[in-house]
Scaffold this active site. Structure first.
Site, PDB file in Angstrom:
ATOM      1  N   GLN A 184       0.829  -1.212   0.000  1.00  0.00           N
ATOM      2  CA  GLN A 184       0.000   0.000   0.000  1.00  0.00           C
ATOM      3  C   GLN A 184       0.858   1.254   0.000  1.00  0.00           C
ATOM      4  OE1 GLN A 184      -3.357  -0.177  -0.527  1.00  0.00           O
ATOM      5  NE2 GLN A 184      -2.684  -2.276  -0.805  1.00  0.00           N
ATOM      6  N   HIS A 211       1.728   2.954  -3.292  1.00  0.00           N
ATOM      7  CA  HIS A 211       0.696   3.578  -4.124  1.00  0.00           C
ATOM      8  C   HIS A 211       0.888   5.085  -4.231  1.00  0.00           C
ATOM      9  CE1 HIS A 211      -2.322   1.030  -5.813  1.00  0.00           C
ATOM     10  NE2 HIS A 211      -2.451   0.320  -4.720  1.00  0.00           N
ATOM     11  N   GLU A 215      -9.584   0.404   4.757  1.00  0.00           N
ATOM     12  CA  GLU A 215      -9.981  -0.059   3.420  1.00  0.00           C
ATOM     13  C   GLU A 215      -9.693  -1.560   3.286  1.00  0.00           C
ATOM     14  OE1 GLU A 215      -7.504   1.559   0.385  1.00  0.00           O
ATOM     15  OE2 GLU A 215      -8.909   1.094  -1.249  1.00  0.00           O
ATOM     16  N   HIS A 216      -8.459  -1.950   3.631  1.00  0.00           N
ATOM     17  CA  HIS A 216      -8.047  -3.359   3.578  1.00  0.00           C
ATOM     18  C   HIS A 216      -7.609  -3.818   4.958  1.00  0.00           C
ATOM     19  CE1 HIS A 216      -6.769  -1.640  -0.441  1.00  0.00           C
ATOM     20  NE2 HIS A 216      -7.590  -2.598  -0.828  1.00  0.00           N
ATOM     21  N   ASP A 230      -6.498  -6.992  -5.124  1.00  0.00           N
ATOM     22  CA  ASP A 230      -6.385  -5.901  -6.099  1.00  0.00           C
ATOM     23  C   ASP A 230      -6.597  -6.395  -7.520  1.00  0.00           C
ATOM     24  OD1 ASP A 230      -5.897  -3.914  -4.285  1.00  0.00           O
ATOM     25  OD2 ASP A 230      -3.718  -4.125  -4.352  1.00  0.00           O
ATOM     26  N   HIS A 249     -53.821  14.710   1.002  1.00  0.00           N
ATOM     27  CA  HIS A 249     -53.425  13.308   1.170  1.00  0.00           C
ATOM     28  C   HIS A 249     -54.616  12.501   1.684  1.00  0.00           C
ATOM     29  CE1 HIS A 249     -49.353  14.881   0.876  1.00  0.00           C
ATOM     30  NE2 HIS A 249     -48.834  13.679   0.975  1.00  0.00           N
TER      31      HIS A 249
END
Lengths: 431, 431
Positions: free
Chosen positions: A260, A263, A328-329, A362, A421
Site C-alpha cells: 500500500q 501507491h 480499506e483493507h 487488487d 393526502h
C-alpha cells in the site's frame, strides 16, 4: 520512521485519536476552475470539449470525428498486448465476473395479511460513464473493477473516457475495456470529460451515473455534477491494516505493508501485533525491502509520514481499534483468523490467514478493489453490482385492501395537516 | 394553470425537455454560515451547541443537563396523543417493519474452483443520527420511515435530533420515536445539531451516518460533514406522475395530483393520459377541489407553476417519458397496470391500479416514503435497510489457492509497475 504505539501506555488513547483524525491529503481547491469548464462544455458541447482536450492533452488534430476510440482500435490494442499479461487480465476478468454475478439482487412480490400486494424490483441504470485516469494511475485492473459490475448489473451502455496526453494510451487499458464489454470509449479526460458524460454533447450522449477514480479536477467535477447524475464515492489514498501474531514471517508482512505504501505518498500502512519483538523485525524488514523498490521514494515517505506500528497485549484488544480505523483493507494473519473476523465490524475487505496478501484482492480474487477509504467503511461499502442498479417499491391495493389500511393513512394524514393526502384516500372509500 | 402538452405536437419534444430541466427550487447559499456553525460546534462542543439552540430556538434555560429528551418524556408524549392517531401510528410502524424485514441481506461464503474461499458479510452501521425538522414539516411518519429501517438493519444506537422552537414539540413525533425504538433524543436542530451528530460533544456521542430531511441549513450542513459521516440523499420537493386512462374517476385522479401539490410550492404533479377529454375533466376537478383545501395557496401555486398535463395517443407512448422524468412517485391507474409496470424502468415507487392512491405509500403501505426526487430515480433508490448496513468482502487463500491465482496477480502488478504488490505475492510463492 513510522509512529510506534503501545496500547498499554497512558498516552496511547491520545496518540491513537490523532492517528484517526490526521488528514493525509492536502485538499486542492479547484472548484472554480472546474465550474467554468463544466459550464462551458454544457453550453458549447463538442466544441468546448475538443478545445480543452487539444489544449490539455496536446492533441492538435482532434475533431468530433476522432473523439471516439473505435472497437477496431480496442481489437488492435489487444493484439499489441503481451500474451502473458493479456491472459492474466482475462483470468482476472473471469474471476471478477463470477464473484459479482452472485451479487445480483432478487425482486420480490407478495400479498400480506391485509391483502395489500407489495414488492420491489431492481433495474439497471441505463447508462454509466467510467472515468479512467491517464498518466501514472492508469490501471487496467481498475477498468475491470468498474466496468464488469456495471455489465453484470445489466447496464446497457457503459461509456469509458480516458485522456491520451500527446496521443499516448496504454494498450492494456483499452484491452481491459474490450474484455469488460465497454460499449463506447472516448479520448477525453479531466473536468471536461466529466461534464460531457453528465450533460452530453453531440458526440457523447449523456449517462446517468459516473464512476471511477481521478485527480483533484475529476473529483471536483464529479461533486459538481452530482444530482444531474449519480456518482460513486470519491476515493482517498489507499490503506492497509495488518493484524498479525508473532508466528508470521516478518518479510511477508513487511511486503504487505509496502504494497500500500508504494501507491501514493499519502497511503497508510498500519501493523497491529501482540508481539513487540515481531513488530521490530517487521520494521527492519520494511527498511530492507524499501531499498529494493522501484517506487522507493513514494513508499518511504508514506511509511515515514503515515505508517504506524501498534503493539497490543493480546490481538482481541485490537478489535475496537480496527473498528475505529475502519480500514480499506484488513489482513488477519493468524492461524485461526475466523475468530477475529467474527468480532470485527468495519473494513472494506478482509484477507484471512497467512497466505492471502492484500494484492490478491487488487487483481484476481474476484472481489472488488474499489473500497471505502478514510474511515468510511464505518458507513459504506466497496463497489458492487447494486451500485449500478436501483430499487423501485411496488404497492397495489384492491378495494378490500384499501378499506383495511386506508383508515390508518387517513388518520395520519389528518394528524399531519395534509388534507389532500387524506382526501385521496377517503374519496375512494366513499367517506 | 398547469402546462398542457400533446405528444403529437411538433413542439412537444422541446416543451418536454424544458419540463425535465426546469429548476423548481431556488438554491439558497448558506454554505459560509453553516461552515462557521460547524467549526464552532466542533471546537467548543456542548457550549456552542447550547448557545446556538438558545438563540435560534429561544430556549433561555437550556443547559447540558436538559439537552436530552428522556425516555420518560417519550412515554409522557405517548400518553398525550389522541388514541386513534396513536393506533394509526402503531399500525404504520408494524407494516413498515414487516416490509423492511424482507430487505435484510444475506451473507455468503463459498470456495471456488481455484480453491479460493470468497464471500461477503453485511454488518449494521454502529450509530445513526436522525434529523427531524421542527415547524411545518414536522412529520411523525418521517420518524418511522427513517428510524425503523435503521433498527431492522440492527443499528445499535439511533439518535434523533429535533428542534423545539419556544419549547414546543409535537407529541406525535416523540411518540413515533418511542414506537420506532429510537435510543436517544435531543432538543437541538439546524446546522448545530448536524455538527454535534458528526463530531460529537460531551453530551452527544458522534454517529457514523446522518439521515432525515431538513431546511437549506440542514442540507448544507449534511453536505459539509459528508466524509466525516455518511449521509442519505438530499431530498428535493415531492413529485407525482399519474399515468391514467379515461376510465378513471377524474375526481380520484385530481385528489392524487393535489396530494403532492399541497406539500410545497415547488412540488410537481403531472398527469399523462391517452384521453384528452379525461384530461380536461381532471383539470376541472383539480380546480374545484383546490378551493376546499386548507393548503389551497401552496397547492394552487405548485399546480400552476409546475403542474403538467400530457396527452399521448396511447399509454404505451408514455413509457419513455416516464423513464426520462424518473418520478419519485408513479401511479399506473389502468385496469391492467402490470403491462405498463413491466415496461417502465425509472421511478422511486410505483402504485398500481385504481385503488392505490400514492398517499397510502406515505403512511401505511409499509414501503418507504423517503424516495429519490429530481430525476434521481434514474440512478438511486428509496431509503432501505441496506442504507444502514455495509458490506465487507472476504478473501482467503491457502497455499494451493495462492499458487493457482497468484501468478496472474503477479503479472498484472508487474504490468502496472507496482513491484511491492508483486513482491507480496511472489514472496509467498518462493518465486
Amino acid at each position: 520512521m513510522p509512529i510506534r504505539l503501545n496500547a498499554a501506555d497512558a498516552s496511547f488513547e491520545n496518540a491513537f485519536a490523532a492517528l484517526l483524525t490526521g488528514k493525509r491529503e492536502a485538499s486542492v481547491d479547484v472548484a472554480d476552475t472546474v465550474a467554468k469548464i463544466i459550464a462551458d462544455v454544457r453550453a458549447r458541447g463538442d466544441e468546448a470539449l475538443i478545445e480543452y482536450t487539444k489544449r490539455f492533452d496536446r492533441l492538435e488534430n482532434l475533431d468530433a470525428g476522432s473523439l471516439a476510440i473505435s472497437q477496431a482500435d480496442l481489437d488492435a490494442a489487444i493484439d499489441a498486448c503481451d500474451a502473458k499479461t493479456l491472459d492474466a487480465l482475462k483470468t482476472a476478468a473471469m474471476r471478477i465476473e463470477a464473484y459479482h454475478e452472485r451479487q445480483r439482487p432478487e425482486d420480490a412480490r407478495f400479498t400480506d395479511t391485509a391483502g395489500v400486494e407489495l414488492g420491489h424490483r431492481w433495474t439497471p441504470v441505463s447508462a454509466v460513464g467510467l472515468y479512467v485516469p491517464g498518466g501514472t494511475a492508469n490501471y487496467p485492473s481498475s477498468v475491470l473493477m468498474n466496468a464488469i459490475p456495471a455489465k453484470v448489473a445489466g447496464v446497457a451502455r457503459v461509456v469509458m473516457v480516458v485522456p491520451t496526453p500527446d496521443g499516448v494510451v496504454n494498450p492494456l487499458v483499452l484491452a481491459a475495456a474490450k474484455i469488460s464489454g465497454v460499449d463506447e470509449v472516448y479520448r477525453v479526460g479531466g473536468a471536461q470529460a466529466v461534464a460531457a458524460l453528465a450533460y452530453g454533447t453531440a458526440t457523447i450522449a449523456p449517462v446517468d451515473k459516473i464512476v471511477g477514480p481521478g485527480n483533484a479536477f475529476v473529483a471536483a467535477a464529479k461533486r459538481q455534477v452530482f444530482g444531474q447524475v449519480g456518482i460513486d464515492m470519491i476515493a482517498g489514498p489507499s490503506e492497509i491494516l495488518v493484524l498479525a501474531d508473532g508466528d508470521n514471517d516478518p518479510e511477508w508482512i513487511a511486503a504487505d505493508l509496502l504494497s500500500q505504501a508504494e501507491h501514493d505518498e499519502s497511503s497508510q500502512s498500519i501493523l497491529i501485533t501482540d508481539d513487540a519483538g515481531f513488530a521490530t523485525r517487521v520494521e527492519e524488514a520494511v527498511a530492507r525491502q524499501l531499498k529494493a523498490l522501484p517506487r522507493e521514494t513514494t513508499a518511504t515517505k508514506s511509511w515515514a509520514d503515515f505508517g504506524a506500528v501498534i503493539v497490543v497485549s493480546k490481538l482481541e484488544d485490537a478489535v475496537p481499534l480496527v473498528d475505529r480505523l475502519a480500514p480499506e483493507h484488513l489482513e488477519i494473519a493468524t492461524a485461526d483468523p475466523d475468530v477475529l473476523l467474527a468480532r470485527v465490524s468495519n473494513a472494506g475487505a478482509i484477507f484471512l490467514g497467512r497466505h492471502t496478501p492484500e494484492a490478491i484482492g487488487d487483481y484476481v480474487a474476484g472481489s472488488n478493489h474499489v473500497l471505502p477509504t478514510a474511515r468510511s467503511a464505518r458507513f459504506s461499502s466497496g463497489l458492487n453490482v447494486l451500485d449500478f442498479m436501483k430499487r423501485t417499491s411496488i404497492v397495489r391495493c384492491d378495494p378490500e385492501a384499501l378499506r383495511a389500511i386506508g383508515p390508518a393513512a387517513l388518520a395520519l394524514a389528518e394528524a399531519e395537516g395534509l388534507d389532500a393526502h387524506a382526501r385521496s384516500v377517503s374519496i375512494r372509500l366513499n367517506m
